[in-house]
Design an enzyme around this catalytic site. Structure first.
Site: not given
Ligand code: FAD
Length: 385
Positions: A125-126, A128, A160, A243, A369-370
């Site tokens: 899944q691409g 992020s 992933s 999902e 979850n946020e």
């Molecule tokens: C095990 C695992 C598997 C994954 N697999 C995939 C995959 O296959 N494909 C893919 O595309 N992605 C994947 N991801 C990525 C995942 O979807 C992102 O990590 C997630 O969406 C959060 O984005 P970020 O890491 O950029 O964190 P950020 O967006 O930078 O967030 C950092 C923190 O700030 C909080 N935050 C941000 N904005 C807000 C807001 N507006 N209000 C309240 N809180 C906020 C977030 O909740 C988090 O706690 C995976 C992640 C994990 C851990």
């Protein structure tokens, strides 16, 4: 909703149980986040497919069994009951597959679904990107149209199983003037095209299954676009619903963990404090409640309903429950809980630590979850932004 199983459903369960008991590997497979484990999991998926159990709710012509969602839940219960391997192609079969079923052309369905069911083609899944995680509408990876091709440039991250996948589905900005969730297109990309670099990222457990993917003038046939050009956001929201809501995390998974947790608490009997035992009971009840809630959702879907923002409720519930159950197991095990599965004295306790490390990521992946709480506040409770 009738909570009694029909004769046909009981027969379906018996068939699934018989096949799984006869075919599930006797030794656990290596992790699918390693090259060797990925190969073993593909072989297991091929076996499942040959038996007709790869993706039971899909139509027979695409490698399914034509079962309904209730039968799928029954199959999942049997799958977790026998401790069958995790599904390496979960991005494909649980997320992209149903999306192709909804948005794909007949040619796309015929081209992509059968090899997906067999896991001959494993999907990543691409979505992020370095600056587009929670804020997914900030996607910058671009696709520009050149005749009957798209030319892709940019980067995806946190894919992933991307290190061992064959294809990637993702959103790309096809309108350079567009902003936020407009002007994005959902595109299916083979990972072996010239100009693609897949770089593995080591996870918390040290395994290299994650990947970041770089696109440098990659030419993809335009027929790999899923849904309308510029309307990729709508397609992706359907995938995200699968999902968070139903397909990725069926209740059987948590019921199986809850059952193991109860056994663990029993085994340690008097050494387990009353408050911990109460908490174990609450987790077991929560896993049962999630099951009943899922049956309610499935009954509604069978009556032609759709899953919407409530998928966010499910996502918070299963991810927090999973984490809590693993925390409790480690609390019960004390120091022994820190043994890695390969440690000679680990016995069967090593799995809890691995499970805990993975459970930590539950509140992050599939949308943190946020963010799910924001969605609930705005779309279910109608609170102001
Ligand atoms: C095990 C695992 C598997 C994954 N697999 C995939 C995959 O296959 N494909 C893919 O595309 N992605 C994947 N991801 C990525 C995942 O979807 C992102 O990590 C997630 O969406 C959060 O984005 P970020 O890491 O950029 O964190 P950020 O967006 O930078 O967030 C950092 C923190 O700030 C909080 N935050 C941000 N904005 C807000 C807001 N507006 N209000 C309240 N809180 C906020 C977030 O909740 C988090 O706690 C995976 C992640 C994990 C851990």
């Amino acid at each position: 909703m009738d909570l009694d199983y029909t004769q046909d459903q009981r027969a379906f369960r018996a068939d699934a149980r018989k096949w799984l008991e006869a075919n599930v590997p006797s030794e656990p497979l290596k992790s699918f986040d390693t090259a060797e484990g990925a190969k073993q999991h593909r072989e297991w998926e091929a076996q499942l497919n040959a038996g007709g159990w790869a993706m039971v709710p899909w139509p027979v012509e695409y490698g399914g069994r034509g079962a309904n969602l209730l039968e799928w839940l029954i199959f999942e219960e049997e799958y977790y009951r026998v401790g069958a391997p995790k599904r390496i192609n979960q991005n494909g079969i649980f997320l992209l597959g149903p999306t192709i079923m909804e948005y794909g052309t007949p040619e796309q369905k015929a081209r992509f679904l059968p090899p997906m069911a067999a896991s001959e083609e494993v999907w990543a899944q691409g979505w992020s990107e370095p600056n587009a995680g929670s804020d997914m509408a900030n996607i910058q990876a671009a696709a520009s149209r050149d005749g009957d091709h798209f030319v892709l440039n940019g980067q995806k991250t946190w894919a992933s199983r991307g290190a061992f996948a064959d294809w990637l589905f993702g959103m790309f900005r096809t309108d350079p003037e567009s902003e936020r969730h407009r002007g994005l297109t959902f595109i299916l990309v083979p990972l072996d095209l010239p100009g693609i670099t897949v770089r593995p990222i080591e996870q918390l457990d040290g395994l290299p299954g994650f990947a970041e993917v770089f696109f440098d003038d990659v030419r993809v046939p335009a027929e790999h676009q899923l849904g309308e050009e510029g309307k990729g956001w709508n397609v992706a929201m359907a995938t995200a619903g699968f999902e968070r809501g139903l397909m990725l995390r069926s209740p059987a998974r948590f019921q199986a963990t809850a059952k193991r947790l109860v056994e663990l608490a029993r085994l340690h009997g008097d050494a387990v404090e009353r408050s911990v035992r109460d908490e174990v009971t609450r987790c077991w009840i929560a896993a049962e409640a999630y099951t009943l809630e899922t049956h309610r959702t499935v009954s509604r879907l069978l009556a032609a309903g759709k899953i919407g923002a409530e998928a966010s409720l499910n996502k918070i519930f299963w991810s927090e429950l999973d984490l809590r159950m693993h925390e409790l197991a480690l609390e019960i095990l004390g120091d022994r809980g820190e043994l890695l599965p390969e440690a000679p004295a680990a016995g069967d306790v090593g799995g809890w630590l691995d499970g805990y490390l993975f459970a930590l990521s539950g509140p992050i992946y599939a949308g943190t979850n946020e963010i799910q709480r924001n969605i609930i506040a705005e779309r279910i409770l109608g609170l102001p932004r």
